[in-house]
Design a protein around this motif. Structure first.
Motif, mmCIF file in Angstrom:
data_model
loop_
_atom_site.group_PDB
_atom_site.id
_atom_site.type_symbol
_atom_site.label_atom_id
_atom_site.label_comp_id
_atom_site.label_asym_id
_atom_site.label_seq_id
_atom_site.Cartn_x
_atom_site.Cartn_y
_atom_site.Cartn_z
ATOM 1 N N ASN A 277 0.818 -1.215 0.000
ATOM 2 C CA ASN A 277 0.000 0.000 0.000
ATOM 3 C C ASN A 277 0.850 1.263 0.000
ATOM 4 O O ASN A 277 0.391 2.327 -0.427
ATOM 5 C CB ASN A 277 -0.928 0.004 1.218
ATOM 6 C CG ASN A 277 -2.035 -1.021 1.098
ATOM 7 O OD1 ASN A 277 -2.288 -1.557 0.022
ATOM 8 N ND2 ASN A 277 -2.697 -1.327 2.211
ATOM 9 N N ALA A 278 2.079 1.145 0.512
ATOM 10 C CA ALA A 278 2.971 2.307 0.564
ATOM 11 C C ALA A 278 3.895 2.377 -0.647
ATOM 12 O O ALA A 278 4.788 3.224 -0.693
ATOM 13 C CB ALA A 278 3.796 2.267 1.848
ATOM 14 N N SER A 279 3.699 1.482 -1.615
ATOM 15 C CA SER A 279 4.553 1.440 -2.797
ATOM 16 C C SER A 279 3.865 2.128 -3.969
ATOM 17 O O SER A 279 2.635 2.102 -4.087
ATOM 18 C CB SER A 279 4.870 -0.017 -3.182
ATOM 19 O OG SER A 279 5.527 -0.679 -2.129
ATOM 20 N N TYR A 280 4.670 2.711 -4.833
ATOM 21 C CA TYR A 280 4.121 3.329 -6.037
ATOM 22 C C TYR A 280 3.673 2.249 -7.021
ATOM 23 O O TYR A 280 4.320 1.205 -7.148
ATOM 24 C CB TYR A 280 5.165 4.206 -6.718
ATOM 25 C CG TYR A 280 5.561 5.420 -5.915
ATOM 26 C CD1 TYR A 280 4.622 6.386 -5.570
ATOM 27 C CD2 TYR A 280 6.878 5.604 -5.515
ATOM 28 C CE1 TYR A 280 4.980 7.507 -4.835
ATOM 29 C CE2 TYR A 280 7.249 6.726 -4.780
ATOM 30 C CZ TYR A 280 6.297 7.674 -4.443
ATOM 31 O OH TYR A 280 6.658 8.765 -3.732
ATOM 32 N N SER A 281 2.594 2.531 -7.720
ATOM 33 C CA SER A 281 2.146 1.616 -8.767
ATOM 34 C C SER A 281 3.011 1.757 -10.015
ATOM 35 O O SER A 281 3.343 0.770 -10.675
ATOM 36 C CB SER A 281 0.678 1.899 -9.107
ATOM 37 O OG SER A 281 0.257 1.126 -10.210
ATOM 38 N N LEU A 282 3.376 2.995 -10.352
ATOM 39 C CA LEU A 282 4.228 3.255 -11.507
ATOM 40 C C LEU A 282 5.677 3.046 -11.086
ATOM 41 O O LEU A 282 6.188 3.751 -10.212
ATOM 42 C CB LEU A 282 4.018 4.687 -12.014
ATOM 43 C CG LEU A 282 4.783 5.104 -13.273
ATOM 44 C CD1 LEU A 282 4.410 4.226 -14.453
ATOM 45 C CD2 LEU A 282 4.535 6.569 -13.588
ATOM 46 N N ARG A 283 6.333 2.055 -11.685
ATOM 47 C CA ARG A 283 7.671 1.674 -11.240
ATOM 48 C C ARG A 283 8.620 1.546 -12.424
ATOM 49 O O ARG A 283 8.194 1.314 -13.554
ATOM 50 C CB ARG A 283 7.612 0.310 -10.523
ATOM 51 C CG ARG A 283 6.676 0.271 -9.345
ATOM 52 C CD ARG A 283 6.300 -1.150 -8.979
ATOM 53 N NE ARG A 283 7.460 -1.935 -8.606
ATOM 54 C CZ ARG A 283 7.441 -3.264 -8.435
ATOM 55 N NH1 ARG A 283 6.310 -3.931 -8.616
ATOM 56 N NH2 ARG A 283 8.530 -3.907 -8.102
ATOM 57 N N ARG A 284 9.899 1.651 -12.136
ATOM 58 C CA ARG A 284 10.897 1.387 -13.147
ATOM 59 C C ARG A 284 11.011 -0.121 -13.338
ATOM 60 O O ARG A 284 10.948 -0.897 -12.368
ATOM 61 C CB ARG A 284 12.247 1.949 -12.718
ATOM 62 C CG ARG A 284 13.283 1.890 -13.836
ATOM 63 C CD ARG A 284 14.587 2.532 -13.447
ATOM 64 N NE ARG A 284 15.551 2.445 -14.539
ATOM 65 C CZ ARG A 284 16.804 2.839 -14.427
ATOM 66 N NH1 ARG A 284 17.245 3.337 -13.284
ATOM 67 N NH2 ARG A 284 17.627 2.742 -15.457
ATOM 68 N N VAL A 285 11.180 -0.553 -14.581
ATOM 69 C CA VAL A 285 11.351 -1.973 -14.883
ATOM 70 C C VAL A 285 12.603 -2.151 -15.729
ATOM 71 O O VAL A 285 13.142 -1.198 -16.293
ATOM 72 C CB VAL A 285 10.128 -2.568 -15.632
ATOM 73 C CG1 VAL A 285 8.846 -2.363 -14.838
ATOM 74 C CG2 VAL A 285 10.001 -1.970 -17.030
#
Length: 507
Positions: free
Chosen positions: A101-109
């Motif tokens: 819940n505290a993590s961003y949905s948009l992430r580097r891959v």
């Protein structure tokens, strides 16, 4: 006979009712095993969670985990023993939910697909100069719409316009007085095309070859964009052959524009014909009809040294004198997502006065990234632009990287080998072009490639790869070298987690 059948039917219905009642009782008993939120908060593990997370966050996470477990009980996925075992790790599940819940949905891959401009992965990575300029502009106020000389309100597109025109004049060898050309920036190339058509050709005919009535990503089709803009479509030629005479015969007093569209994500070979861009521009000038080149890719310099000679450039269209051009910023230009409109000053001014221009305009961060990207070109720093660098990596360099990484993979479950591969440019550009590359081919001793592919996507950072010939391929052309040191351990982690894992949706 009828009595016997009646008794059998009644007996079957009774058994079914009894079975439903039994199942219902079992489900109710499983529901009673699930703890309440209040009881959970009184336990030691949750007291520790409340030390580092807010009460509301912990309650929200606990409710989400318990709701999923209840849904699984309803679906019959637990027995008394399996649910009891699962509840032993309930605190761990809720702690993981808190982290999620505290993590961003948009992430580097990590892009290991070999597709350089991968639309699903955000297309063009930005240069360091662009990232630095975004940070500089974002952390405070800026002169976005302020003329520092006069102190008066200004136009926001001036920050990119002069650089873009300078770059096009420089790379095309055009010694042109730039005030005769102008440029504006909108949020993508589809918006640029729509806005140009709506501003210049509303209630007029737009002539276009049948071979260019393309569909771009997301289901957007050129005929539909034309219709929404208020322009009337006038098709000429056939799917595979359109001659200059077809355009000339279609020009009437009702013609508002002649439109040429980049064919984007497909190519035609064989019995085909298409007028040269220079001939089409000359035809339009002789008839006094504006010519609009939806160039699409934003390519500044030819890709001849890569063996790609058919990809049109924005500079080529500019030097030939196209009245209006549209291009994407995040394709072969290597900048942020935006749509560039460059052309005759009078046409650009008509577009700028369109009330819809404000709806399609971009923000200060896009201007910052675009300005820095254009400056990279002007200062001769093309290699600093990631897309240019990725396209020009020598295959031998990729082969050496693959060999080093394969030697570092120590997982007993994985077999790895270095194999030749073909990378794609992607992003609706140079659809028939292939770049020689090298990849790491992986096989797992116990699981199928699809399961390993899924496990790679669950890593941090996720690895996006592809499957070819029942092997999982990691094409290193699109993997930034900064990940080389962590890639072997990430692959080992994925190999372990893929055993027994099941991709969502799998039966």
């Amino acid at each position: 006979m009828q009595t016997k059948q009646y008794n059998q039917t009644c007996s079957g219905e009774a058994m079914k009712t009894l079975e439903q009642a039994t199942n219902g009782n079992e489900t109710n008993s499983l529901y009673r095993l699930l703890p309440s939120i209040g009881d959970l908060l009184l336990t030691q593990p949750f007291a520790a969670m409340l030390q580092s997370h807010s009460h509301d966050a912990v309650v929200q996470a606990a409710r989400a985990v318990l709701r999923r477990m209840k849904e699984q009980v309803t679906a019959g996925k637990y027995t008394h023993a399996s649910l009891t075992h699962r509840l032993d790790s309930l605190d761990s599940d809720i702690a993981a939910e808190l982290i999620q819940n505290a993590s961003y949905s948009l992430r580097r891959v990590i892009n290991a697909t070999g597709v350089v401009l991968h639309t699903n992965l955000g297309r063009s990575p930005l240069s360091q100069a662009a990232i630095d300029h975004i940070a500089e502009v974002a952390k405070g106020y800026s002169n976005l719409e302020l003329d520092l000389e006069s102190g008066e309100r200004s136009r926001r597109d001036v920050h990119a316009e002069s650089l873009l025109l300078r770059l096009l004049n420089l790379k095309s060898g055009t010694q042109e007085d730039t005030p005769s050309r102008r440029a504006i920036v909108v949020n993508n190339c589809a918006a640029a095309t729509f806005l140009a058509l709506h501003s210049i050709a509303e209630d007029a005919e737009v002539i276009i070859s049948r071979g260019e009535l393309v569909e771009i990503g997301g289901g957007f089709r050129i005929p539909e964009i034309l219709a929404k803009s208020g322009a009337r479509l006038r098709e000429v030629g056939t799917t595979n052959r359109t001659r200059l005479a077809d355009y000339e015969n279609a020009i009437t007093p009702e013609t508002g524009l002649v439109l040429r569209v980049h064919q984007s994500n497909f190519s035609m070979e064989g019995f085909t014909e298409r007028p040269a861009l220079s001939d089409l521009i000359s035809l339009c000038k002789s008839h006094g009809v504006p010519f609009f080149d939806d160039q699409g890719t934003g390519l500044v310099m030819p890709l001849d040294e890569l063996g790609i000679r058919a990809e049109p450039t924005l500079t080529g269209s500019y030097s030939l004198g196209s009245d209006l051009m549209a291009a994407s910023g995040d394709k072969l230009l290597g900048g942020p997502q935006c749509g560039l409109l460059i052309g005759r000053a009078d046409l650009i001014e008509r577009i700028r006065k369109n009330p819809l221009f404000r709806a399609f305009r971009v923000d200060k961060l896009t201007y910052a990234a675009l300005e820095a990207t254009l400056m990279d070109y002007l200062l001769g720093r093309q290699n600093a632009i990631p897309i240019m660098r990725l396209l020009h990596i020598p295959p031998a360099e990729l082969a050496e990287r693959c060999k080093r990484l394969v030697n570092q993979i120590t997982s007993a479950e994985l077999s790895a080998e270095v194999v030749p591969a073909l990378s794609l440019i992607g992003g609706g550009t140079a659809p028939s072009a292939r770049l020689d590359s090298w990849a790491i081919a992986l096989r797992h001793a116990a699981v199928q490639p699809q399961s390993l592919l899924f496990a790679l996507r669950q890593l941090n950072p996720p690895i996006i790869a592809r499957i070819s010939e029942e092997r999982l391929l990691l094409d290193l052309r699109t993997v930034e070298p900064e990940f080389d040191s962590s890639l072997p351990s990430l692959l080992t982690q994925a190999a372990r987690s893929s055993v027994g894992a099941r991709e969502p949706g799998a039966s």
